[in-house]
Design a protein around this motif. Structure first.
Motif, PDB file in Angstrom:
ATOM      1  N   UNK A  26       0.837  -1.209   0.000  1.00  0.00           N
ATOM      2  CA  UNK A  26       0.000   0.000   0.000  1.00  0.00           C
ATOM      3  C   UNK A  26       0.865   1.249   0.000  1.00  0.00           C
ATOM      4  N   UNK A  27       1.914   1.264   0.831  1.00  0.00           N
ATOM      5  CA  UNK A  27       2.800   2.427   0.871  1.00  0.00           C
ATOM      6  C   UNK A  27       3.528   2.617  -0.457  1.00  0.00           C
ATOM      7  N   UNK A  28       3.944   1.513  -1.067  1.00  0.00           N
ATOM      8  CA  UNK A  28       4.598   1.602  -2.363  1.00  0.00           C
ATOM      9  C   UNK A  28       3.642   2.129  -3.431  1.00  0.00           C
ATOM     10  N   UNK A  29       2.399   1.678  -3.373  1.00  0.00           N
ATOM     11  CA  UNK A  29       1.400   2.143  -4.333  1.00  0.00           C
ATOM     12  C   UNK A  29       1.073   3.613  -4.121  1.00  0.00           C
ATOM     13  N   UNK A  30       0.982   4.042  -2.857  1.00  0.00           N
ATOM     14  CA  UNK A  30       0.707   5.455  -2.575  1.00  0.00           C
ATOM     15  C   UNK A  30       1.863   6.353  -2.995  1.00  0.00           C
ATOM     16  N   UNK A  31       3.085   5.839  -2.905  1.00  0.00           N
ATOM     17  CA  UNK A  31       4.232   6.652  -3.314  1.00  0.00           C
ATOM     18  C   UNK A  31       4.257   6.887  -4.821  1.00  0.00           C
ATOM     19  N   UNK A  32       3.531   6.059  -5.570  1.00  0.00           N
ATOM     20  CA  UNK A  32       3.486   6.253  -7.020  1.00  0.00           C
ATOM     21  C   UNK A  32       2.677   7.488  -7.399  1.00  0.00           C
ATOM     22  N   UNK A  33       1.741   7.884  -6.542  1.00  0.00           N
ATOM     23  CA  UNK A  33       0.893   9.036  -6.870  1.00  0.00           C
ATOM     24  C   UNK A  33       1.705  10.323  -6.930  1.00  0.00           C
ATOM     25  N   UNK A  34       2.448  10.716  -5.869  1.00  0.00           N
ATOM     26  CA  UNK A  34       3.269  11.927  -6.004  1.00  0.00           C
ATOM     27  C   UNK A  34       4.381  11.783  -7.041  1.00  0.00           C
ATOM     28  N   UNK A  35       4.853  10.565  -7.256  1.00  0.00           N
ATOM     29  CA  UNK A  35       5.892  10.386  -8.273  1.00  0.00           C
ATOM     30  C   UNK A  35       5.344  10.653  -9.673  1.00  0.00           C
ATOM     31  N   UNK A  36       4.138  10.184  -9.934  1.00  0.00           N
ATOM     32  CA  UNK A  36       3.527  10.444 -11.245  1.00  0.00           C
ATOM     33  C   UNK A  36       3.284  11.931 -11.431  1.00  0.00           C
ATOM     34  N   UNK A  37       2.789  12.617 -10.394  1.00  0.00           N
ATOM     35  CA  UNK A  37       2.561  14.064 -10.486  1.00  0.00           C
ATOM     36  C   UNK A  37       3.872  14.815 -10.698  1.00  0.00           C
ATOM     37  N   UNK A  38       4.905  14.433  -9.939  1.00  0.00           N
ATOM     38  CA  UNK A  38       6.199  15.097 -10.094  1.00  0.00           C
ATOM     39  C   UNK A  38       6.774  14.865 -11.488  1.00  0.00           C
ATOM     40  N   UNK A  39       6.634  13.660 -12.010  1.00  0.00           N
ATOM     41  CA  UNK A  39       7.149  13.358 -13.344  1.00  0.00           C
ATOM     42  C   UNK A  39       6.387  14.131 -14.416  1.00  0.00           C
ATOM     43  N   UNK A  40       5.069  14.246 -14.249  1.00  0.00           N
ATOM     44  CA  UNK A  40       4.268  14.987 -15.227  1.00  0.00           C
ATOM     45  C   UNK A  40       4.673  16.461 -15.249  1.00  0.00           C
ATOM     46  N   UNK A  41       4.814  17.062 -14.080  1.00  0.00           N
ATOM     47  CA  UNK A  41       5.232  18.468 -14.019  1.00  0.00           C
ATOM     48  C   UNK A  41       6.650  18.628 -14.548  1.00  0.00           C
ATOM     49  N   UNK A  42       7.507  17.681 -14.215  1.00  0.00           N
ATOM     50  CA  UNK A  42       8.906  17.730 -14.657  1.00  0.00           C
ATOM     51  C   UNK A  42       9.000  17.746 -16.180  1.00  0.00           C
ATOM     52  N   UNK A  43       8.171  16.924 -16.824  1.00  0.00           N
ATOM     53  CA  UNK A  43       8.208  16.843 -18.292  1.00  0.00           C
ATOM     54  C   UNK A  43       7.432  18.000 -18.917  1.00  0.00           C
ATOM     55  N   UNK A  44       6.290  18.357 -18.337  1.00  0.00           N
ATOM     56  CA  UNK A  44       5.449  19.393 -18.934  1.00  0.00           C
ATOM     57  C   UNK A  44       6.142  20.754 -18.932  1.00  0.00           C
ATOM     58  N   UNK A  45       6.852  21.078 -17.867  1.00  0.00           N
ATOM     59  CA  UNK A  45       7.526  22.375 -17.749  1.00  0.00           C
ATOM     60  C   UNK A  45       8.998  22.312 -18.160  1.00  0.00           C
ATOM     61  N   UNK A  46       9.435  21.165 -18.665  1.00  0.00           N
ATOM     62  CA  UNK A  46      10.805  21.011 -19.143  1.00  0.00           C
ATOM     63  C   UNK A  46      11.810  21.443 -18.075  1.00  0.00           C
ATOM     64  N   UNK A  47      11.752  20.758 -16.928  1.00  0.00           N
ATOM     65  CA  UNK A  47      12.598  21.125 -15.792  1.00  0.00           C
ATOM     66  C   UNK A  47      13.908  20.339 -15.753  1.00  0.00           C
ATOM     67  N   UNK A  48      14.238  19.673 -16.833  1.00  0.00           N
ATOM     68  CA  UNK A  48      15.477  18.885 -16.881  1.00  0.00           C
ATOM     69  C   UNK A  48      16.626  19.793 -17.291  1.00  0.00           C
ATOM     70  N   UNK A  49      17.673  19.833 -16.468  1.00  0.00           N
ATOM     71  CA  UNK A  49      18.822  20.681 -16.794  1.00  0.00           C
ATOM     72  C   UNK A  49      19.591  20.183 -18.011  1.00  0.00           C
ATOM     73  N   UNK A  50      19.506  18.909 -18.313  1.00  0.00           N
ATOM     74  CA  UNK A  50      20.214  18.344 -19.465  1.00  0.00           C
ATOM     75  C   UNK A  50      19.351  18.282 -20.715  1.00  0.00           C
TER      76      UNK A  50
END
Length: 280
Positions: A159-183
């Motif tokens: 359950x904890x592993x599954x719940x940790x996927x929720x903020x990870x998916x949100x963080x990944x979506x924002x990371x890609x949508x706003x192009x926050x990768x330095x490389x």
């Protein structure tokens, strides 16, 4: 009954193995989550949109907290559990042979005492089967309780592993949508490699030093040539006036006279064949 106890014991053994497989899969999932989270944290760009970057940081912290809790429950399910096992076959054989020897000793004892003091003989086979049944029942019950505890821990970890996927998916979506990768290749700058930068700076200094030394050498050569030219130039200027003065001091020659035509001569012949010539 021993057959039923044996099946229950084998069933709990299979449950134990299945739980171990689930624990290993959860460890793999946790490792993947942590790897993706570390990547987001490592290449997160704070220079362009710091507000968005801090939101991603909050999600990253949540992911790490949930994965840490999941790893804690998973480690408890993986280790620290004790299972009951059946005795070794040699021990059961010794128990059986001990009962046979006991009957022999009872027969010897009963022969020397009265019937009221005599001991009853036992059946080694029935006693051994009864012992095996009790051991299987105790082991199956204990292992079932342990498996239930491990199952609850694995469920909490999942359950904890599954719940940790929720903020990870949100963080990944924002990371890609706003192009926050330095490389990212779309950025105007790239990650600076200090070692490569140091090597380039050193190479630039060496090239500059070599070019400066070659420039100094060329200037020295040009200076030497100019000095030599200046040294030889006064001699030429001095020799030219001397030649002019010498030409001026020398007297001019007389102008040449045109030669005159020679005079004509009259020739006379005498009788003797001699000739007498006279010029007029």
């Amino acid at each position: 009954m021993n057959l039923i106890y044996e099946k229950m014991y084998a069933y709990e053994e299979r449950i134990k193995e299945n739980i171990s497989i689930k624990v290993q899969l959860l460890f793999t999932a946790i490792f993947l989550l942590v790897s993706v989270t570390v990547y987001l944290a490592r290449f997160l760009d704070f220079s362009i949109k710091p507000g968005v970057a801090y939101v991603i940081v909050v999600f990253i912290v949540l992911v790490l907290m949930m994965t840490a809790i999941s790893a804690y429950f998973n480690c408890k399910a993986f280790s620290g559990s004790e299972f009951n096992r059946m005795p070794y076959a040699t021990k059961i054989q010794e128990y059986y042979e001990g009962q046979v020897q006991y009957n022999k000793e009872v027969e010897i004892y009963n022969a020397s005492v009265s019937e009221d003091e005599a001991f009853t003989l036992i059946d080694p086979k029935n006693e051994t089967e009864a012992f095996i049944g009790r051991a299987l029942s105790a082991c199956a019950t204990h292992n079932a309780l342990v498996n239930e505890k491990r199952s609850r821990l694995v469920f909490k970890a999942f359950v904890c592993c599954l719940l940790s996927c929720v903020p990870l998916v949100l963080a990944s979506f924002i990371f890609v949508a706003y192009d926050m990768d330095t490389s990212s290749p779309r950025k105007e700058f790239s990650i600076r490699d200090r070692h490569v930068a140091a090597q380039l700076a050193r190479l630039t200094e060496e090239v500059a030093a070599r070019s400066a030394s070659s420039t100094v050498t060329a200037l020295e050569n040009r200076t030497t040539l100019l000095e030599q030219a200046l040294i030889h130039k006064p001699d030429e200027t001095m020799t030219k006036p001397e030649k002019a003065d010498a030409a001026e001091s020398k007297p001019k020659p007389e102008p040449p006279t045109k030669p005159s035509a020679p005079l004509s001569r009259m020739t006379y012949d005498d009788a003797s064949g001699a000739s007498s010539r006279s010029s007029k």
